[in-house]
Design a protein around this motif. Structure first.
Motif, short mmCIF file in Angstrom:
data_model
loop_
_atom_site.label_atom_id
_atom_site.label_comp_id
_atom_site.label_asym_id
_atom_site.label_seq_id
_atom_site.Cartn_x
_atom_site.Cartn_y
_atom_site.Cartn_z
N VAL A 45 1.05 -1.15 -0.10
CA VAL A 45 -0.05 0.03 -0.13
C VAL A 45 0.82 1.23 0.06
O VAL A 45 1.77 1.32 1.02
CB VAL A 45 -0.83 0.00 1.23
N SER A 81 -1.34 -0.74 -4.46
CA SER A 81 -2.42 -0.37 -4.18
C SER A 81 -2.29 1.08 -3.55
O SER A 81 -1.52 1.51 -2.62
CB SER A 81 -3.37 -1.23 -2.76
N GLN A 111 -7.54 5.01 -4.10
CA GLN A 111 -8.68 5.85 -3.34
C GLN A 111 -8.18 7.44 -3.20
O GLN A 111 -6.58 7.47 -2.90
CB GLN A 111 -8.78 5.47 -1.81
N HIS A 122 -6.77 0.58 3.98
CA HIS A 122 -6.27 -0.89 3.86
C HIS A 122 -5.84 -1.41 5.25
O HIS A 122 -5.51 -2.84 5.36
CB HIS A 122 -5.11 -0.92 2.86
#
Length: 256
Positions: free
Chosen positions: A10, A34, A61, A84
């Motif tokens: 992430v 991500s 996001q 996350h």
């Protein structure tokens, strides 16, 4: 893109709606990351998130925040962590660039440049460190060649970016025993919204404004994509033994 260095990781990128931040976010998504995309331009960040989902089929996001606001910086990190439940990489990239004669620089102008370009890096990094420690992650921050050589008509900017370098080296020293890495990148002139369209400086010496790369045909400046690979390298496990580094990516601008 054959590399998958960010599978399962992430990544939080600030200033992700355009320029270097956007290009870096796209590169890391292409390598399996991500993405959390933080920017004051919520619409722009959301557009990048949609592009990542459609092109690379990776979650992304968008989170709006004001880099000049201490509380907003810290709350943004908390919101990013909630998505996350973890964070592996922080890319501190958000910044502003303004020019003007030093003698006419107001205290307000100085303070704003420091809040966005330096203070926000402190607040965001401090808030993110506990989560990064859990993942033995890393931080890559955007400095500038202006911090290395100085730059006429942009004293507050150069000073703030020099602070980013000092912060990076100090944090790298303090957290090395814990496996948490901190590195910085010094771009030269890059054709982004931050640099292109900056208001002209009245009665400036043209000779002092000449700052361009020497490499190849990109005399006006690099494209953001020319920087993305450097961020991807430092943020990846390929740079597992690299910390406290300040990587200059300027097409030979500072060669001499």
């Amino acid at each position: 893109m054959s590399l998958r260095r960010f599978d399962g990781k992430v990544v939080l990128v600030t200033g992700a709606a355009s320029g270097i931040g956007r290009a870096t976010a796209l590169r890391l998504a292409a390598e399996g990351g991500s993405l959390i995309l933080a920017d004051s331009n919520e619409g722009g960040a959301a557009e990048v998130a949609v592009g990542i989902a459609e092109t690379f089929h990776r979650p992304a996001q968008a989170i709006p925040y004001d880099a000049a606001d201490t509380v907003a910086c810290r709350r943004m990190v908390d919101r990013a962590l909630a998505v996350h439940g973890r964070l592996d990489v922080l890319i501190n990239n958000a910044g502003i660039y303004r020019r003007g004669h030093f003698a006419k620089t107001s205290a307000e102008d100085w303070a704003m440049m420091m809040r966005v370009n330096l203070d926000s890096v402190f607040h965001i990094t401090q808030q993110a460190v506990p989560a990064l420690l859990e993942m033995r992650g890393n931080v890559v921050s955007t400095a500038s060649t202006a911090a290395l050589t100085g730059i006429a008509y942009a004293v507050p900017y150069a000073a703030a970016k020099a602070g980013v370098i000092a912060m990076t080296k100090s944090l790298a020293t303090e957290y090395a025993p814990f496996g948490l890495r901190f590195n910085a990148i010094c771009p030269g002139r890059v054709l982004t919204n931050v640099s292109v369209g900056v208001a002209a400086v009245a009665e400036a010496d043209p000779a002092l404004l000449v700052r361009g790369p020497r490499l190849g045909t990109k005399l006006a400046g690099a494209d953001p994509e020319d920087l993305a690979g450097a961020y991807a390298y430092l943020a990846s496990d390929d740079a597992a033994f690299v910390t406290g580094s300040v990587l200059t990516v300027d097409g030979g601008l500072t060669v001499g």
